[in-house]
Design an enzyme around this catalytic site. Structure first.
Site, short mmCIF file in Angstrom:
data_model
loop_
_atom_site.label_atom_id
_atom_site.label_comp_id
_atom_site.label_asym_id
_atom_site.label_seq_id
_atom_site.Cartn_x
_atom_site.Cartn_y
_atom_site.Cartn_z
CB THR A 151 -13.79 0.18 -8.65
OG1 THR A 151 -14.20 -0.88 -7.69
CG2 THR A 151 -11.77 -1.23 -9.29
N GLY A 210 -37.41 -1.21 5.14
CA GLY A 210 -37.18 -0.56 5.68
C GLY A 210 -36.28 0.80 4.58
CG LEU A 216 -38.10 -11.30 1.58
CD1 LEU A 216 -39.04 -11.90 1.63
CD2 LEU A 216 -38.21 -10.51 0.89
CE LYS A 265 -17.85 0.25 -5.85
NZ LYS A 265 -17.28 -0.93 -6.98
CE LYS A 275 -23.97 -4.82 7.68
NZ LYS A 275 -23.75 -5.97 6.33
CB CYS A 291 -21.40 -3.02 -2.03
SG CYS A 291 -20.10 -3.87 -1.77
CG ASP A 342 -2.26 1.22 1.25
OD1 ASP A 342 -1.88 2.21 0.76
OD2 ASP A 342 -3.62 0.94 0.83
NE ARG A 382 -22.93 -10.92 4.95
CZ ARG A 382 -23.94 -11.73 5.48
NH1 ARG A 382 -24.77 -12.03 5.58
NH2 ARG A 382 -23.29 -12.96 6.14
#
Length: 430
Positions: A84, A262, A259, A272, A328, A269, A30, A158
């Site tokens: 990206t 809300g 399902l 985009k 989230k 993710c 990096d 996630r």
């Protein structure tokens, strides 16, 4: 095996630590010296449950970080895990990926023996073959298919559960062009597959692997938007949408996951990726009208919270607590958080906004430096005329007496987690 990971962001750090956990020797490359120092000191540079423990466990042993691209010369395969980001028209910005590919290519010019370069970042179909591969060839002077190969391994991580998602995947997708590349990718992932109890391994082409990631996220985003559309209809008829969607989810062809109606989807993710595949489809001459509709429904959901609030109080001059700023629970990421358009709408309506989130306050402060921020949910509610629940943190589900400190206890719940109780005017979003 010896692996190099280009990029130490959310994906790069997670896969580096997890590859080390399953037995590989891993080096993170990096350009940010602070991030490199953090990893080498055993500290994860991002907030992600379980990641600190893995970085601390393997740093200085099977995991190290550096700013020197020459580190890849001692590895068998290199994974490109670089950002990206979205452009205004939905296309992805490949400039960081291209710069990384050029740096890898220049380094591979000094490589003895075969090497595999794997795209881990989410890129539209043909990108690895038509953008990344030519850059590697041009910069290295090596021959694709002989001196090196390309591959594609999409991530399905996630935020908030990335470590467990990687170590216990629903599937592993390995995209390659040659038998040699396919064999090496299998060798990389065999320890993970064995540890995880044998999840399905999909071996496919490079562009198919690229598309699988987009199809995966587009389907999930559309499922959420459809659930929200149906729940919105239920609310207009006074129908309990949770009962309806719970029953729908019992159908084996549909399933109950994603399902939960809300305030909609956000994060790094879904927004985009859906925008990118819509833009790519348009470039190819196809209008993805269903995906465009999914985005439209999602964009409406935060505004519906304000519409519901207006049924009970005038937001102009009102003190409104926004509970939940991260997109989230389990993360401090506010990218495309549904709280952002909601706060924008509240400010436009003249509301006095106070925000609270267990971990994401500082990140949201970059977007809204002039609103108030509370140190706890109780502090946010004290003296508030209304409260809007945007993120389903567990602590919000436990709120009870804290509502008594509100001036005018109107609660609009965008995640259906607050319990109805005497003393508050409660409205769920759906």
């Amino acid at each position: 095996m010896k692996l190099s990971i280009i990029g130490s962001g959310y994906v790069g750090t997670t896969i580096a630590a997890c590859f080390a956990e399953v037995g590989h020797d891993v080096v993170n490359v990096d350009i940010d010296e602070d991030i490199v120092a953090s990893v080498n000191d055993g500290d994860a540079p991002i907030h992600e449950p379980g990641l600190d423990e893995l970085v601390e466990k393997h740093a200085g042993d099977r995991l190290r970080a550096t700013t020197d691209y020459d580190a890849i010369l001692d590895t068998d395969a290199t994974f490109l895990a670089l950002p990206t980001p979205s452009e205004d028209d939905g296309h992805i910005d490949l400039s960081i990926m291209e710069a990384g590919a050029r740096s890898v290519g220049r380094t591979l010019a000094d490589k003895d023996g075969y090497h595999l370069v794997v795209t881990k970042s989410t890129v539209v179909p043909t990108t690895t073959e038509e953008v990344i591969a030519p850059l590697l060839e041009d910069e290295s002077g090596l021959e694709l298919g002989t001196d090196f190969d390309i591959g594609m391994n999409p991530e399905f991580l996630r935020e908030g559960s990335a470590v467990s998602d990687f170590l216990g995947p629903d599937k592993v997708v390995l995209g390659s062009q040659t038998d040699r590349a396919a064999a090496l990718l299998r060798d990389v992932f065999d320890p993970l597959v064995e540890r995880a109890g044998g999840p399905p391994v999909v071996e496919t082409g490079v562009r198919e692997a690229e598309m699988i990631k987009y199809a995966n996220n587009a389907f999930l985003a559309s499922k959420i938007s459809l659930a929200n559309d149906l729940a919105n209809i239920c609310k207009e008829y006074g129908i309990d949408s949770e009962e309806v969607l719970d029953a729908v989810g019992l159908d084996s062809r549909i399933g109950s996951a994603f399902l939960g109606a809300g305030v909609g989807w956000g994060g790094s993710c879904f927004p985009k990726d859906v925008a990118a595949i819509v833009a790519a489809a348009r470039d190819a001459g196809y209008e993805a009208t269903m995906l465009e509709a999914a985005v439209e429904v999602n964009d409406r959901q935060p505004v519906r919270m304000l519409d519901i609030l207006r049924e009970h109080t005038d937001p102009s001059g009102a003190r409104v607590a926004v509970l939940g700023l991260a997109f989230k629970p389990g993360t401090d990421d506010v990218r495309n958080s549904r709280a952002i358009p909601l706060i924008d709408a509240l400010l436009d309506a003249g509301a006095d906004v106070v925000g609270y989130d267990p971990v994401a306050t500082e990140n949201m402060r970059e977007h809204f430096p002039d609103i108030d921020y509370a140190d706890s949910a109780a502090d946010a509610l004290a003296g508030a005329d209304a409260a809007l629940v945007v993120t389903d943190w567990d602590e919000f589900a436990a709120l009870d007496d804290e509502f008594d400190a509100m001036t005018d206890a109107v609660v609009v719940d965008g995640r259906s987690i607050v319990s109805r109780r005497d003393g508050i005017v409660y409205e769920s979003l759906v």
